[in-house]
Design a protein around this motif. Structure first.
Motif, PDB file in Angstrom:
ATOM      1  N   GLY A   1       0.818  -1.212   0.000  1.00  0.00           N
ATOM      2  CA  GLY A   1       0.000   0.000   0.000  1.00  0.00           C
ATOM      3  C   GLY A   1       0.851   1.260   0.000  1.00  0.00           C
ATOM      4  O   GLY A   1       0.556   2.229  -0.718  1.00  0.00           O
ATOM      5  N   ARG A   2       1.924   1.257   0.785  1.00  0.00           N
ATOM      6  CA  ARG A   2       2.821   2.424   0.816  1.00  0.00           C
ATOM      7  C   ARG A   2       3.495   2.625  -0.541  1.00  0.00           C
ATOM      8  O   ARG A   2       3.666   3.770  -0.996  1.00  0.00           O
ATOM      9  CB  ARG A   2       3.876   2.246   1.919  1.00  0.00           C
ATOM     10  N   SER A   3       3.862   1.520  -1.181  1.00  0.00           N
ATOM     11  CA  SER A   3       4.497   1.612  -2.502  1.00  0.00           C
ATOM     12  C   SER A   3       3.532   2.178  -3.542  1.00  0.00           C
ATOM     13  O   SER A   3       3.931   2.954  -4.416  1.00  0.00           O
ATOM     14  CB  SER A   3       4.983   0.228  -2.947  1.00  0.00           C
ATOM     15  N   ILE A   4       2.270   1.788  -3.445  1.00  0.00           N
ATOM     16  CA  ILE A   4       1.262   2.315  -4.367  1.00  0.00           C
ATOM     17  C   ILE A   4       1.111   3.816  -4.168  1.00  0.00           C
ATOM     18  O   ILE A   4       1.049   4.592  -5.135  1.00  0.00           O
ATOM     19  CB  ILE A   4      -0.099   1.613  -4.147  1.00  0.00           C
ATOM     20  N   LEU A   5       1.060   4.227  -2.915  1.00  0.00           N
ATOM     21  CA  LEU A   5       0.923   5.653  -2.596  1.00  0.00           C
ATOM     22  C   LEU A   5       2.073   6.453  -3.180  1.00  0.00           C
ATOM     23  O   LEU A   5       1.871   7.504  -3.813  1.00  0.00           O
ATOM     24  CB  LEU A   5       0.860   5.838  -1.076  1.00  0.00           C
ATOM     25  N   GLU A   6       3.299   5.973  -2.992  1.00  0.00           N
ATOM     26  CA  GLU A   6       4.476   6.668  -3.519  1.00  0.00           C
ATOM     27  C   GLU A   6       4.462   6.699  -5.043  1.00  0.00           C
ATOM     28  O   GLU A   6       4.833   7.693  -5.661  1.00  0.00           O
ATOM     29  CB  GLU A   6       5.756   6.005  -3.013  1.00  0.00           C
ATOM     30  N   LYS A   7       4.035   5.594  -5.651  1.00  0.00           N
ATOM     31  CA  LYS A   7       3.977   5.535  -7.109  1.00  0.00           C
ATOM     32  C   LYS A   7       2.981   6.556  -7.652  1.00  0.00           C
ATOM     33  O   LYS A   7       3.276   7.269  -8.631  1.00  0.00           O
ATOM     34  CB  LYS A   7       3.575   4.126  -7.559  1.00  0.00           C
ATOM     35  N   MET A   8       1.819   6.648  -7.027  1.00  0.00           N
ATOM     36  CA  MET A   8       0.776   7.530  -7.529  1.00  0.00           C
ATOM     37  C   MET A   8       1.116   9.005  -7.331  1.00  0.00           C
ATOM     38  O   MET A   8       0.631   9.866  -8.069  1.00  0.00           O
ATOM     39  CB  MET A   8      -0.560   7.203  -6.858  1.00  0.00           C
ATOM     40  N   LYS A   9       1.970   9.302  -6.341  1.00  0.00           N
ATOM     41  CA  LYS A   9       2.396  10.696  -6.138  1.00  0.00           C
ATOM     42  C   LYS A   9       3.173  11.226  -7.338  1.00  0.00           C
ATOM     43  O   LYS A   9       3.191  12.430  -7.610  1.00  0.00           O
ATOM     44  CB  LYS A   9       3.271  10.802  -4.883  1.00  0.00           C
ATOM     45  N   LYS A  10       3.809  10.300  -8.073  1.00  0.00           N
ATOM     46  CA  LYS A  10       4.641  10.687  -9.216  1.00  0.00           C
ATOM     47  C   LYS A  10       3.868  10.651 -10.539  1.00  0.00           C
ATOM     48  O   LYS A  10       4.439  10.937 -11.588  1.00  0.00           O
ATOM     49  CB  LYS A  10       5.841   9.751  -9.308  1.00  0.00           C
ATOM     50  N   VAL A  11       2.591  10.281 -10.455  1.00  0.00           N
ATOM     51  CA  VAL A  11       1.806  10.096 -11.682  1.00  0.00           C
ATOM     52  C   VAL A  11       0.827  11.250 -11.873  1.00  0.00           C
ATOM     53  O   VAL A  11       0.116  11.633 -10.944  1.00  0.00           O
ATOM     54  CB  VAL A  11       1.018   8.764 -11.614  1.00  0.00           C
ATOM     55  N   GLU A  12       0.822  11.805 -13.069  1.00  0.00           N
ATOM     56  CA  GLU A  12      -0.149  12.838 -13.393  1.00  0.00           C
ATOM     57  C   GLU A  12      -1.378  12.246 -14.070  1.00  0.00           C
ATOM     58  O   GLU A  12      -2.508  12.615 -13.767  1.00  0.00           O
ATOM     59  CB  GLU A  12       0.484  13.899 -14.308  1.00  0.00           C
ATOM     60  N   ASN A  13      -1.141  11.320 -14.991  1.00  0.00           N
ATOM     61  CA  ASN A  13      -2.238  10.691 -15.716  1.00  0.00           C
ATOM     62  C   ASN A  13      -2.087   9.167 -15.668  1.00  0.00           C
ATOM     63  O   ASN A  13      -1.245   8.608 -16.367  1.00  0.00           O
ATOM     64  CB  ASN A  13      -2.278  11.169 -17.167  1.00  0.00           C
ATOM     65  N   PRO A  14      -2.890   8.481 -14.839  1.00  0.00           N
ATOM     66  CA  PRO A  14      -2.744   7.026 -14.712  1.00  0.00           C
ATOM     67  C   PRO A  14      -3.043   6.275 -16.015  1.00  0.00           C
ATOM     68  O   PRO A  14      -2.632   5.123 -16.181  1.00  0.00           O
ATOM     69  CB  PRO A  14      -3.764   6.659 -13.628  1.00  0.00           C
ATOM     70  N   ASN A  15      -3.730   6.912 -16.935  1.00  0.00           N
ATOM     71  CA  ASN A  15      -4.065   6.251 -18.201  1.00  0.00           C
ATOM     72  C   ASN A  15      -2.836   6.010 -19.066  1.00  0.00           C
ATOM     73  O   ASN A  15      -2.885   5.241 -20.033  1.00  0.00           O
ATOM     74  CB  ASN A  15      -5.085   7.084 -18.982  1.00  0.00           C
ATOM     75  N   ASN A  16      -1.728   6.673 -18.730  1.00  0.00           N
ATOM     76  CA  ASN A  16      -0.494   6.475 -19.493  1.00  0.00           C
ATOM     77  C   ASN A  16       0.365   5.349 -18.925  1.00  0.00           C
ATOM     78  O   ASN A  16       1.432   5.055 -19.460  1.00  0.00           O
ATOM     79  CB  ASN A  16       0.322   7.773 -19.513  1.00  0.00           C
ATOM     80  N   MET A  17      -0.096   4.738 -17.845  1.00  0.00           N
ATOM     81  CA  MET A  17       0.696   3.696 -17.186  1.00  0.00           C
ATOM     82  C   MET A  17       0.451   2.333 -17.814  1.00  0.00           C
ATOM     83  O   MET A  17      -0.658   2.011 -18.223  1.00  0.00           O
ATOM     84  CB  MET A  17       0.370   3.656 -15.689  1.00  0.00           C
ATOM     85  N   ILE A  18       1.496   1.532 -17.863  1.00  0.00           N
ATOM     86  CA  ILE A  18       1.401   0.168 -18.375  1.00  0.00           C
ATOM     87  C   ILE A  18       1.994  -0.778 -17.333  1.00  0.00           C
ATOM     88  O   ILE A  18       3.146  -0.629 -16.938  1.00  0.00           O
ATOM     89  CB  ILE A  18       2.152   0.003 -19.715  1.00  0.00           C
ATOM     90  N   LEU A  19       1.195  -1.726 -16.874  1.00  0.00           N
ATOM     91  CA  LEU A  19       1.653  -2.698 -15.873  1.00  0.00           C
ATOM     92  C   LEU A  19       1.660  -4.089 -16.498  1.00  0.00           C
ATOM     93  O   LEU A  19       0.673  -4.520 -17.082  1.00  0.00           O
ATOM     94  CB  LEU A  19       0.737  -2.689 -14.652  1.00  0.00           C
ATOM     95  N   LYS A  20       2.777  -4.770 -16.370  1.00  0.00           N
ATOM     96  CA  LYS A  20       2.913  -6.115 -16.917  1.00  0.00           C
ATOM     97  C   LYS A  20       2.636  -7.147 -15.832  1.00  0.00           C
ATOM     98  O   LYS A  20       3.341  -7.221 -14.819  1.00  0.00           O
ATOM     99  CB  LYS A  20       4.335  -6.313 -17.484  1.00  0.00           C
TER     100      LYS A  20
END
Length: 271
Positions: free
Chosen positions: A150-169
């Motif tokens: 959960g903490r890692s998700i929070l930190e990741k999302m702080k750096k994201v402006e548009n989640p639609n540009n993210m690609i998760l494998k």
């Protein structure tokens, strides 16, 4: 992207998936959480529910290596509208199967942006005191991993402006040979319908209320075997232990469960 709220969507008859999601939310430091509990038939019947959280967490147990069949209609009805989503599969130490892959496909087709995923281990629904299969899981170690996730998700999302540009494998899961051969609802082949011992039962109604399929008759407490999914919620959450899990054939099923329990599997995180 700042996260102030979340919507958690889960199916959790015995509470294991719910525990994992609660720990993830704790790590994300999100106190405003809207819950959509798919365990309740009335919730599953209400398709396309409103999703208001900044981020969504969808969690399901793995049944026969896949998403539980009764959840499909509800899950495909969800409208993501570009919201970030975290996908969680909880399995009983046997095999992760393809549940995460199925969730990933559904989430993408519904318009979510998949930002993280994980598989966790929960006590197997067939687990008993005599034949324990990962009894007590998710344990303290599992939940600490969930919180860290959960903490890692929070930190990741702080750096994201548009989640639609993210690609998760997410790695492609595998179906073992047995899962390919056995018919649907094969859990009914290996276990009997749990019958209430009326000498112990006090008619509290807990099993009737909690049954995720709503198939326990209120007066007789009999279960409709043709609809029972063998989650054994009625066994494990009965305050009087009035029902038991009975394997068939007992020797073969017990031996198989003991074999699968030898190696303690650990959570897998994708972020």
């Amino acid at each position: 992207m700042k996260l102030n709220s979340a919507t958690s969507i889960y199916f959790s008859p015995t509470g294991t998936t719910k525990k994992v999601i609660s720990s993830i939310l704790k790590g994300m430091c999100i106190s405003s959480n809207t819950t959509i509990d798919m365990t309740k038939p009335s919730i599953r019947n209400d398709l396309s529910p409103a999703i208001e959280g900044d981020i969504v967490i969808i969690g399901v147990p793995v049944y026969e290596e896949k998403i539980p069949e009764m959840l499909h209609e509800f899950l495909v009805s969800l409208e993501g509208n570009g919201k970030p989503v975290v996908l969680i599969a909880v399995y009983g130490n046997f095999g992760e199967g393809i549940a995460l892959n199925e969730l990933n496909d559904i989430a993408k087709n519904s318009g979510f942006s998949v930002v993280a995923a994980a598989s966790f281990i929960g006590e197997h629904s067939f687990s008993t005191r005599e034949v324990p299969v990962q009894e007590g899981r998710p344990d303290y170690y599992d939940l600490s991993i969930a919180e860290s996730f959960g903490r890692s998700i929070l930190e990741k999302m702080k750096k994201v402006e548009n989640p639609n540009n993210m690609i998760l494998k997410i790695p492609e899961g595998k179906l073992p040979l047995m899962a390919k051969i056995l018919p649907k609802n094969s859990a009914r082949i290996f276990t009997k319908t749990p019958v209430a011992d009326m000498n112990i039962c006090n008619h509290c109604g807990v099993c009737v209320k909690l049954c995720p399929m709503n198939i326990i008759e209120k007066d007789t407490l009999k279960i409709d075997n043709n609809k029972c999914i063998r989650c054994f919620c009625c066994v494990k959450r009965c305050p009087k232990s009035a029902r038991k899990i009975i394997y068939r054939p007992k020797f073969i099923v017990s031996k198989m469960l003991a074999e699968k329990n030898k190696i303690k599997k650990t959570p897998r995180i994708f972020i």
